[in-house]
Design an enzyme around this catalytic site. Structure first.
Site, PDB file in Angstrom:
ATOM      1  N   ARG A 140     -23.707  -3.239 -27.863  1.00 53.35           N
ATOM      2  CA  ARG A 140     -24.891  -4.093 -27.876  1.00 53.35           C
ATOM      3  C   ARG A 140     -25.278  -4.525 -26.471  1.00 53.35           C
ATOM      4  NH1 ARG A 140     -23.743  -8.746 -31.795  1.00 53.35           N
ATOM      5  NH2 ARG A 140     -23.739  -7.053 -33.289  1.00 53.35           N
ATOM      6  N   ARG A 144     -12.193 -15.172 -50.163  1.00 47.51           N
ATOM      7  CA  ARG A 144     -11.580 -14.632 -48.958  1.00 47.51           C
ATOM      8  C   ARG A 144     -10.200 -14.031 -49.236  1.00 47.51           C
ATOM      9  NH1 ARG A 144     -13.588 -15.480 -43.792  1.00 47.51           N
ATOM     10  NH2 ARG A 144     -15.025 -17.183 -44.128  1.00 47.51           N
ATOM     11  N   ARG A 184     -21.582  -6.948 -23.350  1.00 48.65           N
ATOM     12  CA  ARG A 184     -20.339  -7.712 -23.469  1.00 48.65           C
ATOM     13  C   ARG A 184     -19.184  -6.913 -22.887  1.00 48.65           C
ATOM     14  NH1 ARG A 184     -20.508 -10.551 -29.294  1.00 48.65           N
ATOM     15  NH2 ARG A 184     -18.469  -9.607 -29.442  1.00 48.65           N
ATOM     16  N   ARG A 242      -9.983  -8.630 -36.057  1.00 46.89           N
ATOM     17  CA  ARG A 242     -10.800  -9.225 -37.114  1.00 46.89           C
ATOM     18  C   ARG A 242     -11.073  -8.212 -38.211  1.00 46.89           C
ATOM     19  NH1 ARG A 242     -15.544 -11.272 -33.663  1.00 46.89           N
ATOM     20  NH2 ARG A 242     -16.725 -11.147 -35.597  1.00 46.89           N
ATOM     21  N   LYS A 284     -23.875  -8.106 -42.828  1.00 47.13           N
ATOM     22  CA  LYS A 284     -23.833  -8.830 -44.098  1.00 47.13           C
ATOM     23  C   LYS A 284     -24.834  -9.992 -44.109  1.00 47.13           C
ATOM     24  CE  LYS A 284     -19.894 -10.700 -44.780  1.00 47.13           C
ATOM     25  NZ  LYS A 284     -19.898 -12.150 -45.047  1.00 47.13           N
TER      26      LYS A 284
END
Ligand SMILES: [Zn+2]
Length: 216
Positions: A127, A88, A159, A170, A13
């Protein structure tokens, strides 16, 4: 033209927001920026926000709404806003609607970058960053090989998988909060779904064509 941009964490985004701002001369509105700005300017509201944040408490919808109203009433930004990460929740969306009308503006379109859960996890967890040259790869979508990377693979840093639960949480929170807002805009015929799994430039082409279709 005022745009609202939606997308879960990891959907790219931010990247698209930057491109939209650059290409269409819009002003980006994010509540995080507005809060920081207020604190930096040492206003009464800024001091109040700072003391709430220092206590580790959440900023109320009322304060957020006040900040948004301030932007909407600013002639500098008249009809050239892109909302990133706001509204939100449904209450904020209804409030935005109210004030947008009050200041004789309108929402031109609502863009939702859609991605599925599996892909988000792969995007974030896959990633890999090379600690030697700084290049970024993804073991699922864009793996490092001797064709695109010349360093020793030992430099590739990934990670830990412990993050998977956090990312899922999330993502779920985003869906739960956002679906009612998307319905709200769908009823007003403002909602456009965009495949967030496409390449960055393809996504932006799609956004551009949606915007072009609005202006004719
Ligand atoms: Zn490297």
């Amino acid at each position: 033209m005022n745009i609202i941009l939606f997308g879960p964490p990891g959907a790219g985004k931010g990247t698209q927001a930057i491109k939209i701002v650059k290409n269409f001369g819009l002003h980006k509105v994010s509540t995080g920026d507005l809060l920081r700005e207020e604190i930096k300017n040492n206003t009464d509201l800024g001091n109040k926000i700072k003391s709430i944040m220092d206590k580790g408490l959440l900023i109320s919808d009322n304060i957020i709404n006040d900040l948004i109203t301030k932007v909407l009433s600013d002639k500098k930004f008249y009809n050239r806003l892109i909302f990133d990460g706001y509204p939100r929740n449904l209450e904020q969306a209804i409030n935005l609607d109210l004030h947008i009308k009050k200041y004789k503006q309108k929402i031109s379109c609502v863009l939702s970058l859609d991605v599925d859960k599996e892909s988000i996890i792969k995007r974030i967890l896959g990633r890999q960053t090379c600690t030697n040259c700084g290049l970024i790869f993804n073991e699922y979508f864009c793996p490092a090989s001797n064709k695109n990377h010349s360093c020793d693979p030992k430099f590739l840093n990934k990670r830990s998988d412990d993050n998977e639960k956090t990312i899922l949480n999330r993502f779920e929170t985003y869906l739960n909060k956002t679906l009612p807002i998307l319905d709200f805009y769908k009823e007003q015929n403002l909602l456009y779904h965009i495949n967030g799994m496409a390449e960055i430039d393809q996504i932006f082409d799609k956004i551009r064509s949606i915007i072009a279709s609005l202006e004719t």
